[in-house]
Design a protein around this motif. Structure first.
Motif, PDB file in Angstrom:
ATOM      1  N   GLU A  17       0.835  -1.213   0.000  1.00 34.81           N
ATOM      2  CA  GLU A  17       0.000   0.000   0.000  1.00 34.81           C
ATOM      3  C   GLU A  17       0.867   1.259   0.000  1.00 34.81           C
ATOM      4  O   GLU A  17       0.573   2.225  -0.700  1.00 34.81           O
ATOM      5  CB  GLU A  17      -0.933   0.001   1.216  1.00 34.81           C
ATOM      6  N   ALA A  18       1.951   1.243   0.775  1.00 31.97           N
ATOM      7  CA  ALA A  18       2.861   2.394   0.821  1.00 31.97           C
ATOM      8  C   ALA A  18       3.528   2.596  -0.542  1.00 31.97           C
ATOM      9  O   ALA A  18       3.607   3.720  -1.042  1.00 31.97           O
ATOM     10  CB  ALA A  18       3.916   2.199   1.904  1.00 31.97           C
ATOM     11  N   PHE A  19       3.999   1.487  -1.146  1.00 31.44           N
ATOM     12  CA  PHE A  19       4.605   1.573  -2.476  1.00 31.44           C
ATOM     13  C   PHE A  19       3.600   2.114  -3.477  1.00 31.44           C
ATOM     14  O   PHE A  19       3.923   2.972  -4.297  1.00 31.44           O
ATOM     15  CB  PHE A  19       5.098   0.207  -2.946  1.00 31.44           C
ATOM     16  N   ALA A  20       2.375   1.596  -3.436  1.00 25.81           N
ATOM     17  CA  ALA A  20       1.336   2.015  -4.378  1.00 25.81           C
ATOM     18  C   ALA A  20       1.053   3.512  -4.247  1.00 25.81           C
ATOM     19  O   ALA A  20       0.948   4.227  -5.242  1.00 25.81           O
ATOM     20  CB  ALA A  20       0.063   1.207  -4.151  1.00 25.81           C
ATOM     21  N   ARG A  21       0.940   3.977  -3.017  1.00 25.81           N
ATOM     22  CA  ARG A  21       0.658   5.400  -2.769  1.00 25.81           C
ATOM     23  C   ARG A  21       1.776   6.271  -3.346  1.00 25.81           C
ATOM     24  O   ARG A  21       1.527   7.228  -4.076  1.00 25.81           O
ATOM     25  CB  ARG A  21       0.489   5.649  -1.269  1.00 25.81           C
ATOM     26  N   GLU A  22       3.028   5.914  -3.049  1.00 23.16           N
ATOM     27  CA  GLU A  22       4.163   6.703  -3.525  1.00 23.16           C
ATOM     28  C   GLU A  22       4.298   6.618  -5.045  1.00 23.16           C
ATOM     29  O   GLU A  22       4.628   7.614  -5.697  1.00 23.16           O
ATOM     30  CB  GLU A  22       5.455   6.228  -2.852  1.00 23.16           C
ATOM     31  N   TYR A  23       4.035   5.444  -5.609  1.00 20.09           N
ATOM     32  CA  TYR A  23       4.131   5.272  -7.062  1.00 20.09           C
ATOM     33  C   TYR A  23       3.078   6.121  -7.769  1.00 20.09           C
ATOM     34  O   TYR A  23       3.360   6.768  -8.762  1.00 20.09           O
ATOM     35  CB  TYR A  23       3.963   3.787  -7.420  1.00 20.09           C
ATOM     36  N   ARG A  24       1.866   6.138  -7.214  1.00 17.53           N
ATOM     37  CA  ARG A  24       0.795   6.960  -7.799  1.00 17.53           C
ATOM     38  C   ARG A  24       1.094   8.451  -7.684  1.00 17.53           C
ATOM     39  O   ARG A  24       0.595   9.248  -8.469  1.00 17.53           O
ATOM     40  CB  ARG A  24      -0.537   6.631  -7.136  1.00 17.53           C
ATOM     41  N   GLU A  25       1.899   8.836  -6.690  1.00 20.65           N
ATOM     42  CA  GLU A  25       2.305  10.234  -6.522  1.00 20.65           C
ATOM     43  C   GLU A  25       3.409  10.624  -7.492  1.00 20.65           C
ATOM     44  O   GLU A  25       3.802  11.779  -7.541  1.00 20.65           O
ATOM     45  CB  GLU A  25       2.757  10.481  -5.079  1.00 20.65           C
ATOM     46  N   GLY A  26       3.921   9.654  -8.253  1.00 21.68           N
ATOM     47  CA  GLY A  26       4.897   9.969  -9.288  1.00 21.68           C
ATOM     48  C   GLY A  26       6.291   9.416  -9.098  1.00 21.68           C
ATOM     49  O   GLY A  26       7.145   9.582  -9.959  1.00 21.68           O
ATOM     50  N   ARG A  27       6.558   8.766  -7.976  1.00 15.19           N
ATOM     51  CA  ARG A  27       7.893   8.192  -7.781  1.00 15.19           C
ATOM     52  C   ARG A  27       8.075   6.981  -8.685  1.00 15.19           C
ATOM     53  O   ARG A  27       7.133   6.254  -8.956  1.00 15.19           O
ATOM     54  CB  ARG A  27       8.095   7.776  -6.330  1.00 15.19           C
ATOM     55  N   SER A  28       9.288   6.772  -9.127  1.00 16.93           N
ATOM     56  CA  SER A  28       9.578   5.630  -9.987  1.00 16.93           C
ATOM     57  C   SER A  28       9.813   4.380  -9.145  1.00 16.93           C
ATOM     58  O   SER A  28      10.070   4.465  -7.939  1.00 16.93           O
ATOM     59  CB  SER A  28      10.818   5.906 -10.838  1.00 16.93           C
ATOM     60  N   ILE A  29       9.755   3.233  -9.792  1.00 17.28           N
ATOM     61  CA  ILE A  29      10.027   1.974  -9.101  1.00 17.28           C
ATOM     62  C   ILE A  29      11.455   2.003  -8.570  1.00 17.28           C
ATOM     63  O   ILE A  29      11.723   1.605  -7.437  1.00 17.28           O
ATOM     64  CB  ILE A  29       9.801   0.776 -10.038  1.00 17.28           C
ATOM     65  N   ARG A  30      12.371   2.512  -9.361  1.00 18.68           N
ATOM     66  CA  ARG A  30      13.772   2.587  -8.940  1.00 18.68           C
ATOM     67  C   ARG A  30      13.934   3.503  -7.730  1.00 18.68           C
ATOM     68  O   ARG A  30      14.687   3.195  -6.796  1.00 18.68           O
ATOM     69  CB  ARG A  30      14.634   3.070 -10.105  1.00 18.68           C
ATOM     70  N   ASP A  31      13.212   4.627  -7.698  1.00 14.97           N
ATOM     71  CA  ASP A  31      13.250   5.525  -6.533  1.00 14.97           C
ATOM     72  C   ASP A  31      12.740   4.816  -5.283  1.00 14.97           C
ATOM     73  O   ASP A  31      13.318   4.935  -4.202  1.00 14.97           O
ATOM     74  CB  ASP A  31      12.383   6.773  -6.764  1.00 14.97           C
TER      75      ASP A  31
END
Length: 85
Positions: A17-31
């Motif tokens: 859920e944390a990864f999903a939230r940050e990814y949807r905010e624009g962070r890359s998988i690598r970030d």
């Protein structure tokens, strides 16, 4: 979380859920992988397990398409690289 430690059950769901939230905010998988001390593959797998639609790969933005009237700009996080004039 310690790198290399197995993450299962509720902890895995919370992390997804944390990864999903940050990814949807624009962070890359690598970030995300770097920030959380995890591998690219692990983050990718958790996002997929969580049903998050993944963005397509970036690509070369140095050569914008001029056919659409787009003008190249340097994007800020979460913005697109093209705008119309």
């Amino acid at each position: 979380m310690h790198k290399g430690k197995w993450i299962t059950g509720g902890a895995r769901e919370e992390l997804a859920e944390a990864f999903a939230r940050e990814y949807r905010e624009g962070r890359s998988i690598r970030d995300l992988a770097g920030a959380h001390g995890r591998s690219y593959g692990f983050v990718h797998r958790l996002l997929t397990e969580a049903g998050v639609p993944l963005r397509s790969r970036g690509g070369d933005v140095r050569t914008p398409s001029t056919a659409s009237g787009a003008v190249h700009t340097v994007p800020e996080r979460g913005q697109t690289a093209f705008r119309r004039e």
